[in-house]
Write a protein that holds these residues in place. Structure first.
Motif, PDB file in Angstrom:
ATOM      1  N   ALA A 432       0.832  -1.211   0.000  1.00  0.00           N
ATOM      2  CA  ALA A 432       0.000   0.000   0.000  1.00  0.00           C
ATOM      3  C   ALA A 432       0.861   1.254   0.000  1.00  0.00           C
ATOM      4  O   ALA A 432       0.586   2.216  -0.732  1.00  0.00           O
ATOM      5  CB  ALA A 432      -0.927  -0.009   1.204  1.00  0.00           C
ATOM      6  N   SER A 436       1.206   4.244  -3.222  1.00  0.00           N
ATOM      7  CA  SER A 436       0.388   5.444  -3.011  1.00  0.00           C
ATOM      8  C   SER A 436       1.153   6.640  -2.482  1.00  0.00           C
ATOM      9  O   SER A 436       0.566   7.702  -2.316  1.00  0.00           O
ATOM     10  CB  SER A 436      -0.758   5.120  -2.028  1.00  0.00           C
ATOM     11  OG  SER A 436      -1.540   4.056  -2.510  1.00  0.00           O
ATOM     12  N   GLY A 463       0.060   4.687   2.874  1.00  0.00           N
ATOM     13  CA  GLY A 463      -0.659   4.477   1.625  1.00  0.00           C
ATOM     14  C   GLY A 463      -1.964   5.242   1.564  1.00  0.00           C
ATOM     15  O   GLY A 463      -2.215   6.173   2.329  1.00  0.00           O
ATOM     16  N   VAL A 485      -4.828  -3.953  -2.952  1.00  0.00           N
ATOM     17  CA  VAL A 485      -3.695  -3.558  -2.125  1.00  0.00           C
ATOM     18  C   VAL A 485      -3.844  -4.227  -0.771  1.00  0.00           C
ATOM     19  O   VAL A 485      -3.214  -5.231  -0.480  1.00  0.00           O
ATOM     20  CB  VAL A 485      -3.619  -2.027  -1.986  1.00  0.00           C
ATOM     21  CG1 VAL A 485      -2.475  -1.645  -1.065  1.00  0.00           C
ATOM     22  CG2 VAL A 485      -3.415  -1.395  -3.365  1.00  0.00           C
ATOM     23  N   HIS A 486      -4.691  -3.673   0.074  1.00  0.00           N
ATOM     24  CA  HIS A 486      -4.988  -4.348   1.337  1.00  0.00           C
ATOM     25  C   HIS A 486      -5.924  -5.517   1.041  1.00  0.00           C
ATOM     26  O   HIS A 486      -6.916  -5.374   0.341  1.00  0.00           O
ATOM     27  CB  HIS A 486      -5.644  -3.370   2.320  1.00  0.00           C
ATOM     28  CG  HIS A 486      -4.665  -2.406   2.895  1.00  0.00           C
ATOM     29  ND1 HIS A 486      -3.689  -2.777   3.780  1.00  0.00           N
ATOM     30  CD2 HIS A 486      -4.508  -1.068   2.688  1.00  0.00           C
ATOM     31  CE1 HIS A 486      -2.976  -1.713   4.128  1.00  0.00           C
ATOM     32  NE2 HIS A 486      -3.447  -0.654   3.467  1.00  0.00           N
ATOM     33  N   GLY A 517      -2.660   6.678   5.604  1.00  0.00           N
ATOM     34  CA  GLY A 517      -2.906   5.286   5.284  1.00  0.00           C
ATOM     35  C   GLY A 517      -3.698   4.568   6.353  1.00  0.00           C
ATOM     36  O   GLY A 517      -4.172   5.154   7.332  1.00  0.00           O
TER      37      GLY A 517
END
Length: 542
Positions: A432, A436, A463, A485-486, A517
């Motif tokens: 992440a 980002s 992120g 991502v996650h 994030g």
């Protein structure tokens, strides 16, 4: 089965045809007997017949045959015979002398059959053989005109056997036609039933079906994989016990798949498959779907469900151990370099410099892993593991650091589960952050509990946060993992499963977004323990 059914139909139709034929013959006989009796009664009740018969019976002599041939009784009997198509109409006196007969030569003679019942006042209907052959005949007493109780003769009327059964061929023809039609309909029905049974049973014989059911039951009960078979109409035909254990839902054969109370994602997987894994409760299930055909006929689909939770958990644990091994290999290499340096100084006779070098190394620590705040992680396994992950993070342009609130006072005991959970959370955070943020970082904070051995950790990143917090712990398909991502793949669902098995949990503390994030938390009970004596001494020496 077809032959047995056809033979049964033939037997039933033959029995029915025999019964109908018997009843038809009996009906023809009864009609002939009834007609003969009615005609005889009509003749015997005629006043002229009663009067003339009474006169002949009163005359003690024998009637003159020549007079009888042209007499009124003979003419009347002949006229009745012509009108009714009977074989004969015979009139006798009380001595059985024929007063009227179809054969004029027999007038004046005694009849060949008994006339006692008629003279006794009884009407008789019977089948007898006389001078004119076998016939259905009725005998009726003739009473005197003035005395209705005294028989003075009899009237006998008979139908020829051939005339009685004249309608029998037509009856037999009708029965034969009905028999042929019944057998034809039965044969057609048997063929249609055979075709349907072959279509429904796929051409299998009853013995083969029984063996198939036994084999299927044995396979389903002994296999760990679940099986769900769905026909082309979307109806469940097979739902094994293993499937019930994995999905927590039972479905009886014949139930529509859309009516089975499972999550829509599970329902879609049972028809389309889930080769990359599917989160079902706290389990990770792989679903493979294959079409089922027999010859050119499509029978539906069969889904094979495999519970891969334990295997994937072991894989995640091995990944953590691999990371730890890489860290130890790096430490070994660093130690070897330091020993070579010290050995070179000693070989050169520069002992004082060698002692200064070793004193500096001892003060600096074992290996310089270049992780901010890593000194707060006193457990050597966790320290090496985070150091190894920091090297991987630097390769991706991410800084891995340890939070300032980190406090560890015990030693890690359950290595595999702990490293698997930390590795998944840190790995997702690294992904992440790298995707980002230009200033990418991941921060890990560790806290332990001395009494219960519980380890609590948080993992924060720089992120873009979690866009769908409700789906982050759901396993994703291959197409989704390209942009995920996650919750990438199955790491987070497995991490939660590993934590829950120990009575812990993995959750989202802050989903993040515009301002920063995401922050994930994990609680792992009974994974830490007090340090051993050797470990304490080593820590004191350092």
């Amino acid at each position: 089965m077809l032959v047995l059914q056809f033979v049964t139909q033939v037997c039933v139709v033959a029995a029915c045809a025999g019964v109908f034929l018997f009843l038809g013959v009996q009906q023809l006989r009864a009609e002939a007997e009834s007609s003969a009796l009615n005609i005889a009664r009509s003749v015997a009740a005629t006043p002229d017949v009663r009067e003339l018969v009474a006169e002949y019976s009163a005359d003690p002599g024998t009637p003159d045959a020549a007079k009888l041939r042209g007499g009124p009784l003979q003419g009347y009997a002949t006229a009745v015979s012509d009108r009714t198509d009977v074989l004969f109409v015979v009139i006798t006196d009380d001595h059985g002398i024929r007063l009227a007969h179809p054969d004029p030569d027999r007038l004046g003679d005694v009849v060949s059959t008994s006339f006692d019942d008629a003279l006794a006042g009884r009407e008789v209907v019977t089948w007898e053989s006389g001078t004119l052959g076998e016939s259905a005949r009725a005998k009726v007493p003739v009473y005197a005109p003035g005395d209705g109780d005294r028989p003075v003769g009899e009237v006998s009327v008979g139908f020829e056997r051939a005339s009685v059964f004249r309608d029998l061929p037509a009856l037999l023809t009708g029965i034969a036609v009905a028999v042929v039609l019944a057998l034809a309909l039965g044969a057609v029905a048997a063929l249609l039933m055979r075709r349907r049974l072959e279509r429904v049973t796929l051409g299998l014989q009853p013995e083969e079906l029984a063996a198939l059911v036994q084999t299927q039951t044995a396979v389903f009960e002994s296999a760990d994989e679940g099986v769900v078979a769905v026909d082309p109409d979307g109806t469940v035909r097979v739902w094994s016990e293993a499937t019930t254990r994995m999905l927590g839902v039972a479905a009886a054969p014949g139930t529509a798949l859309r009516d089975v109370p499972v999550d829509p994602s599970v329902r879609d997987a049972l028809t389309g498959g889930a080769p990359s894994g599917l989160a079902v409760g706290d389990r990770i299930v792989y679903v493979d779907v294959r079409p089922v055909r027999r010859g050119s006929r499509a029978l539906g689909t069969a889904a094979i469900l495999r519970d891969r939770t334990d295997l994937l958990a072991l894989t995640e644990r091995l990944d953590g151990v691999r990371t730890l091994t890489d860290a130890l290999r790096a430490q070994r290499h660093e130690f070897a370099n330091r020993l070579h340096a010290a050995s070179g100084l000693l070989d050169a006779g520069r002992g004082e410099e060698a002692r200064d070098f070793l004193r500096e190394v001892s003060g600096r620590g074992a290996v310089d892993l270049r992780v901010a705040g890593l000194d707060a992680v006193t457990d050597p396994v966790l320290q090496s593991f985070l150091g190894a992950m920091a090297e991987s993070a630097r390769e991706r342009g991410v800084e891995l650091r340890v939070g300032p609130d980190t406090l560890l006072r015990s030693t890690l005991r359950e290595v595999e589960d702990t490293l698997a959970v930390i590795g998944n959370l840190v790995g997702n955070a690294m992904t992440a952050a790298a995707s980002s943020s230009a200033d990418a970082w991941v921060e890990v904070t560790l806290l332990d509990e001395l009494d219960g051995g519980e380890l609590v950790l948080t993992v924060a990143d720089s992120g873009g946060g979690v866009t769908e917090p409700g789906d982050v712990f759901a396993a994703r398909t291959v197409s989704e993992t390209e942009t995920a991502v996650h919750g990438h793949g199955i790491g987070l669902p497995l991490s939660r499963e590993l934590a829950r098995r120990r009575g812990g949990e993995v959750w989202i503390i802050d989903a993040g977004g515009r301002d920063g994030g995401a922050v994930f938390g994990a609680r792992l009970p009974a994974v830490m323990g007090p340090a051993g004596p050797g470990e304490i001494e080593e820590s004191d020496d350092e």
